[in-house]
Design a protein around this motif. Structure first.
Motif, PDB file in Angstrom:
ATOM      1  N   VAL A  21       0.841  -1.199   0.000  1.00  0.00           N
ATOM      2  CA  VAL A  21       0.000   0.000   0.000  1.00  0.00           C
ATOM      3  C   VAL A  21       0.877   1.250   0.000  1.00  0.00           C
ATOM      4  CG1 VAL A  21      -1.946  -1.098   1.187  1.00  0.00           C
ATOM      5  CG2 VAL A  21      -0.151   0.015   2.529  1.00  0.00           C
ATOM      6  N   LYS A  22       0.360   2.298  -0.618  1.00  0.00           N
ATOM      7  CA  LYS A  22       0.950   3.618  -0.493  1.00  0.00           C
ATOM      8  C   LYS A  22      -0.005   4.445   0.354  1.00  0.00           C
ATOM      9  CE  LYS A  22       3.823   4.157  -4.643  1.00  0.00           C
ATOM     10  NZ  LYS A  22       3.997   4.913  -5.916  1.00  0.00           N
ATOM     11  N   ASN A  74       4.359  12.039   6.389  1.00  0.00           N
ATOM     12  CA  ASN A  74       5.030  11.521   5.195  1.00  0.00           C
ATOM     13  C   ASN A  74       4.218  10.409   4.537  1.00  0.00           C
ATOM     14  OD1 ASN A  74       7.160  13.271   5.666  1.00  0.00           O
ATOM     15  ND2 ASN A  74       8.359  11.741   6.783  1.00  0.00           N
ATOM     16  N   ILE A  75       4.502  10.186   3.243  1.00  0.00           N
ATOM     17  CA  ILE A  75       3.880   9.107   2.485  1.00  0.00           C
ATOM     18  C   ILE A  75       4.882   7.973   2.328  1.00  0.00           C
ATOM     19  CG2 ILE A  75       2.834   8.456   0.271  1.00  0.00           C
ATOM     20  CD1 ILE A  75       1.945  11.309  -0.084  1.00  0.00           C
ATOM     21  N   TYR A  76       4.409   6.741   2.477  1.00  0.00           N
ATOM     22  CA  TYR A  76       5.291   5.578   2.413  1.00  0.00           C
ATOM     23  C   TYR A  76       4.671   4.484   1.551  1.00  0.00           C
ATOM     24  CZ  TYR A  76       7.577   7.690   6.465  1.00  0.00           C
ATOM     25  OH  TYR A  76       8.224   8.560   7.306  1.00  0.00           O
ATOM     26  N   LEU A  77       5.559   3.705   0.942  1.00  0.00           N
ATOM     27  CA  LEU A  77       5.183   2.419   0.376  1.00  0.00           C
ATOM     28  C   LEU A  77       5.452   1.397   1.466  1.00  0.00           C
ATOM     29  CD1 LEU A  77       4.464   0.372  -1.870  1.00  0.00           C
ATOM     30  CD2 LEU A  77       6.882   0.431  -2.531  1.00  0.00           C
ATOM     31  N   GLN A 113       7.915  10.510  -2.405  1.00  0.00           N
ATOM     32  CA  GLN A 113       7.624  11.928  -2.500  1.00  0.00           C
ATOM     33  C   GLN A 113       6.131  12.170  -2.725  1.00  0.00           C
ATOM     34  OE1 GLN A 113      10.002  14.273  -1.886  1.00  0.00           O
ATOM     35  NE2 GLN A 113      11.230  12.452  -1.411  1.00  0.00           N
ATOM     36  N   ASP A 114       5.658  13.302  -2.219  1.00  0.00           N
ATOM     37  CA  ASP A 114       4.251  13.656  -2.393  1.00  0.00           C
ATOM     38  C   ASP A 114       3.873  13.774  -3.867  1.00  0.00           C
ATOM     39  OD1 ASP A 114       4.417  13.831   0.354  1.00  0.00           O
ATOM     40  OD2 ASP A 114       3.193  15.638   0.476  1.00  0.00           O
ATOM     41  N   SER A 115       4.830  14.111  -4.704  1.00  0.00           N
ATOM     42  CA  SER A 115       4.560  14.298  -6.126  1.00  0.00           C
ATOM     43  C   SER A 115       4.208  12.992  -6.833  1.00  0.00           C
ATOM     44  CB  SER A 115       5.767  14.944  -6.808  1.00  0.00           C
ATOM     45  OG  SER A 115       6.931  14.146  -6.627  1.00  0.00           O
ATOM     46  N   GLU A 116       4.530  11.850  -6.229  1.00  0.00           N
ATOM     47  CA  GLU A 116       4.271  10.558  -6.866  1.00  0.00           C
ATOM     48  C   GLU A 116       2.805  10.144  -6.792  1.00  0.00           C
ATOM     49  OE1 GLU A 116       6.813   7.273  -6.019  1.00  0.00           O
ATOM     50  OE2 GLU A 116       8.540   8.548  -5.571  1.00  0.00           O
TER      51      GLU A 116
END
Length: 458
Positions: A21-22, A74-77, A113-116
């Motif tokens: 999940v992201k 933050n965003i994580y995989l 990154q947030d841009s992804e």
């Protein structure tokens, strides 16, 4: 990794551990012993691009390793973890979700990154103050609320428990003319007192996430539990919308005291012949829901940021308000129906909150592969309902003959205590795609006298 290879939080189930999940980490908390010792393990609230939130738990064995990687905001995989169903013993859950994630020794997390990928910074599932009394009777879920506080009404004190002084902060939280009592204890109370003494825009708008409800002498009280967090004047569209409402003296009088306003009970014929003095007013109408229009546009896609209905643009969902593509919009009910009484019939629009109240289901639960109109929706046909209708300028001028229902209950019985002004816009009452569980309804009580004019508290 392409986003199409990912799993969504809503689709996670038990029986597998190879999930990917992201998601953004929006909250974190750790439990505390009765002596004040903080647990090593920790808890997180995750939010994905489908606007679904889920509780994740990092046991002691992996807490140090993952704690050095995972940071709020933050965003994580995240991949390789277990999924566990809650049991009946799992009380005071932070979210309206039946499962939780359990990290293990195989769990890996990589910051991206947030841009992804677009994932909101936070999300809340707000309950109407009118619904809190019923929610206070259960111990299964914690709840989110938003309201206005007056710092001059705040009281700070201490109490001695097990030989140790515990700090508490008490105040009232307002939403329009509704109010609830709030008590924060311990470390959260100290943090809150520190933040509230800073220079803040007045009036201060407070969000309480995962608060614990109770009742005392027939009044609603909300206090903190382990997952509870607060947000003062938070940068969120719900705060902006509530601040705009403060300019309306009907919603926010200076003294915050209840005022009475007559809500007229009308027949269908009378509704269709109202004059200009009823523009932007609401009336009650007791009518049979004769027919539901079984059209393919029974639901709409709305922006995840501002809840504006999206438009199709180059095979994408486009928000005309935010001026951006919405990768995974929210789904909302958009039902047209015909109601009738002895004086005639007219067309109404039933939107998301009203339909979820009547059906007990959300759009995602009724969608099918062929996109056909769900037959389950037609189960509301042929029943008696009391509708609260918003009268628009277009209705009065005969430009639009469709009336929007802002509140609804089954049956023709109503009472001043249950017919409340809807003070929240239809599209911002719930900020998650999960079924909120906050039933937005007029209680159907028996033995109450019917009157032609109902006095309601706005």
């Amino acid at each position: 990794m392409s986003n199409t290879n990912l799993d969504t939080l809503r689709n996670l189930k038990t029986g597998r551990t190879d999930w990917k999940v992201k998601c953004r980490i929006v909250r974190e908390w750790r439990g505390v012993t009765q002596t004040g010792e903080v647990f090593k393990n920790f808890n997180l609230i995750l939010l994905d691009a489908k606007n679904c939130m889920m509780h994740a738990f990092a046991p002691t064995a992996v807490a140090d390793r993952l704690g050095r990687i995972l940071q709020v905001g933050n965003i994580y995989l995240i991949k390789n973890f277990q999924v566990k169903d809650y049991t009946d013993k799992d009380k005071f859950r932070p979210l309206q979700m039946e499962r939780q994630i359990i990290f293990n020794s195989d769990t890996k997390a990589l910051q991206i990154q947030d841009s992804e990928i677009y994932i909101p910074n936070n999300m809340f599932d707000f309950y109407e103050f009118n619904d809190l009394k019923n929610m206070a009777k259960q111990q299964m879920n914690l709840i989110d609320v938003i309201g206005i506080l007056h710092s001059n009404e705040m009281a700070m004190g201490t109490n001695n428990k097990n030989g140790k002084n515990h700090v508490n902060v008490k105040f009232k939280l307002y939403h329009g003319r509704k109010k609830i009592n709030v008590t924060f204890w311990g470390l959260l109370a100290e943090q809150f007192h520190k933040e509230i003494t800073k220079e803040l825009e007045e009036p201060v708008i407070l969000i309480i996430a995962s608060g614990k409800l109770s009742t005392w002498q027939d009044e609603i009280d909300i206090c903190n539990y382990s997952p509870t967090q607060f947000y003062l004047n938070y940068e969120h569209h719900s705060v902006s919308q509530l601040r705009k409402k403060l300019k309306d003296p009907v919603f926010w009088p200076d003294n915050c005291e209840s005022q009475r306003k007559l809500v007229q009970l009308c027949t269908v014929s009378e509704v269709k012949n109202l004059g200009t003095d009823f523009i932007q007013e609401e009336v009650l109408c007791k009518a049979i829901l004769k027919d539901v229009k079984t059209t393919n546009d029974w639901n709409v896609s709305v922006c995840t940021s501002c809840y504006t209905t999206t438009e199709n643009k180059d095979a994408n969902y486009w928000c005309p308000n935010c001026k951006r593509i919405v990768p995974s919009p929210l789904k909302r009910f958009n039902i047209s129906a015909i109601i009738s009484d002895d004086t005639g019939e007219m067309e109404i629009k039933l939107k998301d909150r009203e339909m979820r109240t009547l059906l007990g289901k959300n759009v995602e639960e009724l969608e099918n592969e062929d996109k056909a109109f769900p037959k389950f929706i037609t189960t509301i046909q042929g029943k008696q309902y009391t509708h609260r209708l918003l009268i628009t300028k277009e209705n009065i001028n005969r430009i639009n003959n469709v009336y929007v229902t802002t509140n609804i209950c089954e049956g023709f019985i109503f009472h001043e205590d249950i017919l409340k002004k809807n003070t929240t816009n239809d599209d911002n009452q719930s900020f998650t795609t999960q079924a909120s569980g906050s039933s937005y309804h007029l209680e159907n009580l028996s033995g109450l006298q019917d009157t032609s004019t109902v006095t309601t508290t706005f």
